[in-house]
Scaffold this motif. Structure first.
Motif, PDB file in Angstrom:
ATOM      1  N   LEU A  70       0.813  -1.218   0.000  1.00  0.00           N
ATOM      2  CA  LEU A  70       0.000   0.000   0.000  1.00  0.00           C
ATOM      3  C   LEU A  70       0.846   1.267   0.000  1.00  0.00           C
ATOM      4  O   LEU A  70       0.314   2.366   0.128  1.00  0.00           O
ATOM      5  CB  LEU A  70      -0.945  -0.011   1.213  1.00  0.00           C
ATOM      6  CG  LEU A  70      -1.915  -1.197   1.247  1.00  0.00           C
ATOM      7  CD1 LEU A  70      -2.705  -1.205   2.548  1.00  0.00           C
ATOM      8  CD2 LEU A  70      -2.846  -1.159   0.049  1.00  0.00           C
ATOM      9  N   GLY A  71       2.163   1.125  -0.114  1.00  0.00           N
ATOM     10  CA  GLY A  71       3.046   2.276  -0.243  1.00  0.00           C
ATOM     11  C   GLY A  71       3.509   2.907   1.060  1.00  0.00           C
ATOM     12  O   GLY A  71       4.074   3.989   1.043  1.00  0.00           O
ATOM     13  N   TYR A  72       3.313   2.248   2.184  1.00  0.00           N
ATOM     14  CA  TYR A  72       3.749   2.796   3.472  1.00  0.00           C
ATOM     15  C   TYR A  72       5.157   2.323   3.791  1.00  0.00           C
ATOM     16  O   TYR A  72       5.494   1.169   3.581  1.00  0.00           O
ATOM     17  CB  TYR A  72       2.804   2.368   4.598  1.00  0.00           C
ATOM     18  CG  TYR A  72       1.448   2.996   4.496  1.00  0.00           C
ATOM     19  CD1 TYR A  72       1.216   4.275   4.993  1.00  0.00           C
ATOM     20  CD2 TYR A  72       0.396   2.321   3.899  1.00  0.00           C
ATOM     21  CE1 TYR A  72      -0.039   4.851   4.891  1.00  0.00           C
ATOM     22  CE2 TYR A  72      -0.862   2.896   3.793  1.00  0.00           C
ATOM     23  CZ  TYR A  72      -1.064   4.151   4.294  1.00  0.00           C
ATOM     24  OH  TYR A  72      -2.298   4.725   4.197  1.00  0.00           O
ATOM     25  N   ALA A  73       5.977   3.239   4.326  1.00  0.00           N
ATOM     26  CA  ALA A  73       7.330   2.904   4.761  1.00  0.00           C
ATOM     27  C   ALA A  73       7.306   2.716   6.270  1.00  0.00           C
ATOM     28  O   ALA A  73       7.025   3.653   7.015  1.00  0.00           O
ATOM     29  CB  ALA A  73       8.299   4.012   4.370  1.00  0.00           C
ATOM     30  N   SER A  74       7.574   1.502   6.708  1.00  0.00           N
ATOM     31  CA  SER A  74       7.586   1.210   8.137  1.00  0.00           C
ATOM     32  C   SER A  74       8.321  -0.093   8.359  1.00  0.00           C
ATOM     33  O   SER A  74       8.252  -1.008   7.540  1.00  0.00           O
ATOM     34  CB  SER A  74       6.161   1.099   8.679  1.00  0.00           C
ATOM     35  OG  SER A  74       6.177   0.721  10.037  1.00  0.00           O
ATOM     36  N   GLU A  75       9.013  -0.165   9.473  1.00  0.00           N
ATOM     37  CA  GLU A  75       9.700  -1.394   9.862  1.00  0.00           C
ATOM     38  C   GLU A  75       8.782  -2.307  10.673  1.00  0.00           C
ATOM     39  O   GLU A  75       9.174  -3.404  11.042  1.00  0.00           O
ATOM     40  CB  GLU A  75      10.947  -1.053  10.686  1.00  0.00           C
ATOM     41  CG  GLU A  75      11.994  -0.271   9.922  1.00  0.00           C
ATOM     42  CD  GLU A  75      12.569  -1.062   8.761  1.00  0.00           C
ATOM     43  OE1 GLU A  75      12.831  -2.264   8.934  1.00  0.00           O
ATOM     44  OE2 GLU A  75      12.731  -0.480   7.674  1.00  0.00           O
ATOM     45  N   ARG A 128       8.348   7.831   9.796  1.00  0.00           N
ATOM     46  CA  ARG A 128       8.422   9.241  10.227  1.00  0.00           C
ATOM     47  C   ARG A 128       7.798   9.433  11.606  1.00  0.00           C
ATOM     48  O   ARG A 128       7.494  10.549  11.998  1.00  0.00           O
ATOM     49  CB  ARG A 128       7.734  10.138   9.211  1.00  0.00           C
ATOM     50  CG  ARG A 128       8.477  10.177   7.890  1.00  0.00           C
ATOM     51  CD  ARG A 128       7.788  11.129   6.964  1.00  0.00           C
ATOM     52  NE  ARG A 128       8.563  11.306   5.758  1.00  0.00           N
ATOM     53  CZ  ARG A 128       8.205  12.089   4.784  1.00  0.00           C
ATOM     54  NH1 ARG A 128       7.062  12.763   4.855  1.00  0.00           N
ATOM     55  NH2 ARG A 128       8.948  12.216   3.726  1.00  0.00           N
ATOM     56  N   HIS A 129       7.560   8.342  12.299  1.00  0.00           N
ATOM     57  CA  HIS A 129       7.002   8.343  13.660  1.00  0.00           C
ATOM     58  C   HIS A 129       5.610   8.955  13.719  1.00  0.00           C
ATOM     59  O   HIS A 129       5.261   9.640  14.661  1.00  0.00           O
ATOM     60  CB  HIS A 129       7.950   9.046  14.645  1.00  0.00           C
ATOM     61  CG  HIS A 129       9.317   8.445  14.640  1.00  0.00           C
ATOM     62  ND1 HIS A 129       9.586   7.228  15.192  1.00  0.00           N
ATOM     63  CD2 HIS A 129      10.483   8.883  14.098  1.00  0.00           C
ATOM     64  CE1 HIS A 129      10.863   6.932  15.013  1.00  0.00           C
ATOM     65  NE2 HIS A 129      11.425   7.910  14.351  1.00  0.00           N
ATOM     66  N   ARG A 130       4.807   8.661  12.683  1.00  0.00           N
ATOM     67  CA  ARG A 130       3.398   9.073  12.657  1.00  0.00           C
ATOM     68  C   ARG A 130       2.537   7.822  12.633  1.00  0.00           C
ATOM     69  O   ARG A 130       2.855   6.852  11.950  1.00  0.00           O
ATOM     70  CB  ARG A 130       3.098   9.914  11.414  1.00  0.00           C
ATOM     71  CG  ARG A 130       3.766  11.282  11.441  1.00  0.00           C
ATOM     72  CD  ARG A 130       3.410  12.033  10.197  1.00  0.00           C
ATOM     73  NE  ARG A 130       4.015  11.294   9.062  1.00  0.00           N
ATOM     74  CZ  ARG A 130       3.977  11.681   7.815  1.00  0.00           C
ATOM     75  NH1 ARG A 130       3.347  12.777   7.477  1.00  0.00           N
ATOM     76  NH2 ARG A 130       4.549  10.983   6.871  1.00  0.00           N
ATOM     77  N   TRP A 131       1.436   7.893  13.375  1.00  0.00           N
ATOM     78  CA  TRP A 131       0.503   6.776  13.369  1.00  0.00           C
ATOM     79  C   TRP A 131      -0.284   6.779  12.076  1.00  0.00           C
ATOM     80  O   TRP A 131      -0.785   7.812  11.654  1.00  0.00           O
ATOM     81  CB  TRP A 131      -0.459   6.863  14.562  1.00  0.00           C
ATOM     82  CG  TRP A 131       0.178   6.409  15.826  1.00  0.00           C
ATOM     83  CD1 TRP A 131       0.638   7.193  16.834  1.00  0.00           C
ATOM     84  CD2 TRP A 131       0.443   5.056  16.203  1.00  0.00           C
ATOM     85  NE1 TRP A 131       1.183   6.422  17.817  1.00  0.00           N
ATOM     86  CE2 TRP A 131       1.071   5.096  17.464  1.00  0.00           C
ATOM     87  CE3 TRP A 131       0.222   3.821  15.609  1.00  0.00           C
ATOM     88  CZ2 TRP A 131       1.470   3.953  18.131  1.00  0.00           C
ATOM     89  CZ3 TRP A 131       0.625   2.683  16.275  1.00  0.00           C
ATOM     90  CH2 TRP A 131       1.239   2.750  17.526  1.00  0.00           C
ATOM     91  N   GLN A 132      -0.365   5.623  11.460  1.00  0.00           N
ATOM     92  CA  GLN A 132      -1.175   5.436  10.261  1.00  0.00           C
ATOM     93  C   GLN A 132      -2.292   4.459  10.609  1.00  0.00           C
ATOM     94  O   GLN A 132      -2.047   3.428  11.241  1.00  0.00           O
ATOM     95  CB  GLN A 132      -0.338   4.867   9.116  1.00  0.00           C
ATOM     96  CG  GLN A 132       0.811   5.742   8.695  1.00  0.00           C
ATOM     97  CD  GLN A 132       0.348   7.018   8.026  1.00  0.00           C
ATOM     98  OE1 GLN A 132      -0.743   7.084   7.462  1.00  0.00           O
ATOM     99  NE2 GLN A 132       1.169   8.054   8.094  1.00  0.00           N
TER     100      GLN A 132
END
Length: 146
Positions: A70-75, A128-132
């Protein structure tokens, strides 16, 4: 209906790909009622055979957020829940009775399919330390539909 089957096939292929690259245990697991409340983890086993042979039920698969596509960058890793399993061909509604008759005449194709009847939102922290929050990402309940 065809879109749902296509999505299920894509999920099964993704599961197969993950299973081949990560060994046993990458197929996901059936979700027990207590797991939905967070009290128990399902046992690992020959999950693919059970998924295909078992009745329609909720399964869970831990996925890295990047593999959601879905295009999200997260570990982070999220628990993706989906519906899989077989559905009886027994007709319980007028629609089901008519569809079974048409199938018998060769005028309709397919059968009842295992599908979500309720969905749940999933949230994670991005790079970026934002909740999605992803609304209706995971299935919360499953049923057979004709």
């Amino acid at each position: 209906m065809a879109t749902g089957r296509l999505l299920l096939c894509a999920l099964l292929l993704l599961s197969l790909q993950r299973g081949l690259s990560r060994g046993p245990g990458a197929w996901g697991a059936p979700v027990a009622e207590d797991e939905l409340r967070g009290t128990q983890r399902p046992q690992l086993g020959a999950r693919l055979r059970r998924a295909l042979a078992s009745p329609c039920q909720l399964w869970s698969l831990p996925l890295p957020v990047a593999e959601l596509g879905l295009g999200y960058a997260s570990e982070e890793t999220v628990i993706f829940r989906y519906c899989a399993g077989s559905c009886p061909r027994g007709a319980r509604t007028q629609h089901g009775l008519t569809l079974a008759r048409l199938r018998g005449q060769g005028r309709a194709h397919g059968g009842p399919c295992c599908r979500p009847t309720r969905y749940a939102d999933v949230a994670f922290l991005d790079d970026r330390h934002r909740w999605q929050r992803l609304p209706q990402l995971s299935a919360a309940a499953c049923s057979c539909g004709a």
